[in-house]
Design an enzyme around this catalytic site. Sequence first.
Site, PDB file in Angstrom:
ATOM      1  N   THR A 209       5.064   4.920  -3.603  1.00 49.91           N
ATOM      2  CA  THR A 209       3.851   4.547  -4.321  1.00 49.91           C
ATOM      3  C   THR A 209       3.287   5.777  -5.036  1.00 49.91           C
ATOM      4  O   THR A 209       3.375   6.883  -4.525  1.00 49.91           O
ATOM      5  CB  THR A 209       2.812   4.040  -3.303  1.00 49.91           C
ATOM      6  OG1 THR A 209       3.331   2.885  -2.667  1.00 49.91           O
ATOM      7  CG2 THR A 209       1.491   3.705  -3.977  1.00 49.91           C
ATOM      8  N   ARG A 237       5.203 -10.777  -0.108  1.00 47.18           N
ATOM      9  CA  ARG A 237       4.402  -9.767   0.603  1.00 47.18           C
ATOM     10  C   ARG A 237       3.667  -8.839  -0.374  1.00 47.18           C
ATOM     11  O   ARG A 237       4.208  -8.417  -1.389  1.00 47.18           O
ATOM     12  CB  ARG A 237       5.317  -8.940   1.509  1.00 47.18           C
ATOM     13  CG  ARG A 237       4.607  -7.825   2.292  1.00 47.18           C
ATOM     14  CD  ARG A 237       4.779  -6.472   1.639  1.00 47.18           C
ATOM     15  NE  ARG A 237       4.225  -5.393   2.481  1.00 47.18           N
ATOM     16  CZ  ARG A 237       4.117  -4.126   2.078  1.00 47.18           C
ATOM     17  NH1 ARG A 237       4.497  -3.790   0.860  1.00 47.18           N
ATOM     18  NH2 ARG A 237       3.601  -3.214   2.884  1.00 47.18           N
ATOM     19  N   VAL A 238       2.418  -8.542  -0.076  1.00 47.18           N
ATOM     20  CA  VAL A 238       1.614  -7.587  -0.848  1.00 47.18           C
ATOM     21  C   VAL A 238       1.095  -6.529   0.115  1.00 47.18           C
ATOM     22  O   VAL A 238       0.628  -6.851   1.207  1.00 47.18           O
ATOM     23  CB  VAL A 238       0.433  -8.282  -1.552  1.00 47.18           C
ATOM     24  CG1 VAL A 238      -0.457  -7.257  -2.244  1.00 47.18           C
ATOM     25  CG2 VAL A 238       0.941  -9.306  -2.561  1.00 47.18           C
ATOM     26  N   GLY A 239       1.189  -5.273  -0.283  1.00 45.16           N
ATOM     27  CA  GLY A 239       0.727  -4.181   0.563  1.00 45.16           C
ATOM     28  C   GLY A 239      -0.704  -3.778   0.282  1.00 45.16           C
ATOM     29  O   GLY A 239      -1.492  -4.538  -0.278  1.00 45.16           O
ATOM     30  N   ASP A 240      -1.021  -2.552   0.643  1.00 47.01           N
ATOM     31  CA  ASP A 240      -2.411  -2.081   0.553  1.00 47.01           C
ATOM     32  C   ASP A 240      -2.810  -1.593  -0.828  1.00 47.01           C
ATOM     33  O   ASP A 240      -3.989  -1.586  -1.172  1.00 47.01           O
ATOM     34  CB  ASP A 240      -2.643  -0.948   1.558  1.00 47.01           C
ATOM     35  CG  ASP A 240      -1.783   0.275   1.232  1.00 47.01           C
ATOM     36  OD1 ASP A 240      -0.540   0.128   1.182  1.00 47.01           O
ATOM     37  OD2 ASP A 240      -2.340   1.365   1.029  1.00 47.01           O
ATOM     38  N   THR A 260      -0.799   5.946   0.355  1.00 45.09           N
ATOM     39  CA  THR A 260       0.619   5.617   0.301  1.00 45.09           C
ATOM     40  C   THR A 260       1.158   5.554   1.717  1.00 45.09           C
ATOM     41  O   THR A 260       0.845   6.421   2.538  1.00 45.09           O
ATOM     42  CB  THR A 260       1.413   6.655  -0.519  1.00 45.09           C
ATOM     43  OG1 THR A 260       2.810   6.335  -0.437  1.00 45.09           O
ATOM     44  CG2 THR A 260       1.203   8.074  -0.018  1.00 45.09           C
ATOM     45  N   GLY A 261       1.938   4.527   2.017  1.00 41.75           N
ATOM     46  CA  GLY A 261       2.474   4.439   3.369  1.00 41.75           C
ATOM     47  C   GLY A 261       2.731   3.012   3.795  1.00 41.75           C
ATOM     48  O   GLY A 261       2.915   2.121   2.969  1.00 41.75           O
ATOM     49  N   GLY A 263       1.827  -0.200   4.420  1.00 42.13           N
ATOM     50  CA  GLY A 263       0.652  -0.896   3.927  1.00 42.13           C
ATOM     51  C   GLY A 263      -0.085  -1.760   4.914  1.00 42.13           C
ATOM     52  O   GLY A 263      -1.322  -1.844   4.880  1.00 42.13           O
TER      53      GLY A 263
END
Length: 341
Positions: A209, A237-240, A260-261, A263
Site C-alpha cells: 500500500t 474483501r476491502v481492507g483499511d 499500511t499492513g 487491514g
Amino acid sequence: MKKLRYLALGLLMAMSASVNAQQKKYVLIVHGGAGTILKKNMTPEKEAAYKAALTLALETGYKTLKQGKTSLDAVEATIHVLEDSPLFNAGKGAVFTHDGRNELDAAIMNGKTLEAGAIAGVTTIRNPISGARAVMEKSEHVMMVGDGADKFAKEVGLTIVDPKYYWTKERWDGLQQAIKEDSTKAVLDHGSKKSMLLGTKNHDYKFGTVGCVALDNAGNLAAGTSTGGMTNKKYGRVGDAPIIGAGTYCNNETAGISCTGWGEFYIRNVVAKTISDLMEYKGLGVAEASKIVLNKVGKMGGDGGLIALDKKGNIAMPFNTEGMYRGTVTADGKVEVQIYK
C-alpha cells in the site's frame, strides 16, 4: 563562582536554543508498504529502483508545495508517482484477486475541513487517489464502490484505462504462488487462533500500500492512501486503506495519518482515528500516540506500519515488520528514504 554559574547557565541555554533551531520540520512524508523486507533478499538494482521511485515521489510532492499549492494537491501528486510505478501495490503495480482481477481502493482527507473521499473495488481508474478526491469534491458522498465508482470517475473526467493496464508479470506470478499455497478456505483470524488470512499462508503478499501526508504553506494537513489490496483476496474483501478513521485520517488539530499492513486489525482498532483521538483528548505527541496504537495492533496479532505528520511538522513512522518503504522531506527540501529497520 556566581559569575561562572551564570556563564554555564547561559551556555546551556544557548546550546538548547541551537538544538531547537536545528529541529527538523517535515512538510511531506510517504510510505510504500511494510512487510518482510530484508536486505539479504533485495538485489542492489531493485533496492535502487525503490529508492529512486520514493525519491521522485517526495520531490514531486515538495515541488507542488513550493509552488504554493495545497496539501491535497501535494498528496495527490505524490501518490500519482507511486501509483504509476509497478513496484508498489497500488495503481499500475496492483496485486491480483483470486479471480485474476485488480481491485483498487483509495482514500483522501482534508485536515482543514474534515472532508473525505474514498473508493473501493474499482477496476478502471488509472489513479485511484484521484477517484477518492473526486468523490470528496464532486459528490455529496464519502465513499463509492465497484462499478458505480468507476462510472462516476468516468463521468467527472478522470483517466480511465482498460483493466489490462494493471497487469504485471511479478504480480501475476505472485497470485499463482499464492493459489498454489492456498488451502481453499477463507478464514479471518480474530486473534484467538493461527488460521490463515483469506486462505493465504503468507499475508505479507498484500503489503505494498502507498500513502502520503503533507503540510502546506497555509498550515493545512492532508492525508491519502492507495492500494491494490491483498493477493488472492476473495469475496470482494476491502481492507483499511479506504476506510476513513481506520487506514486514513486527517485533522489539522492533531495529525494526518496513513496506514499500511494487515487491514483487518487496522479496521478493528480504528487505528488512524485513535491516534488522532489520543492526541486531541489526552494531549499526547504524534510519536507516542502512534506507538501506543501500533503496539495494540501488534498484541492482537496484526502487523504493518503507518506514517503520521502533525501541524508543527513532527513525524512518526513506526512499523512492527522487518521493513517499511518510507521517506521524508523537510521544509528546506532535504529528502530522506529508508527501507529496513
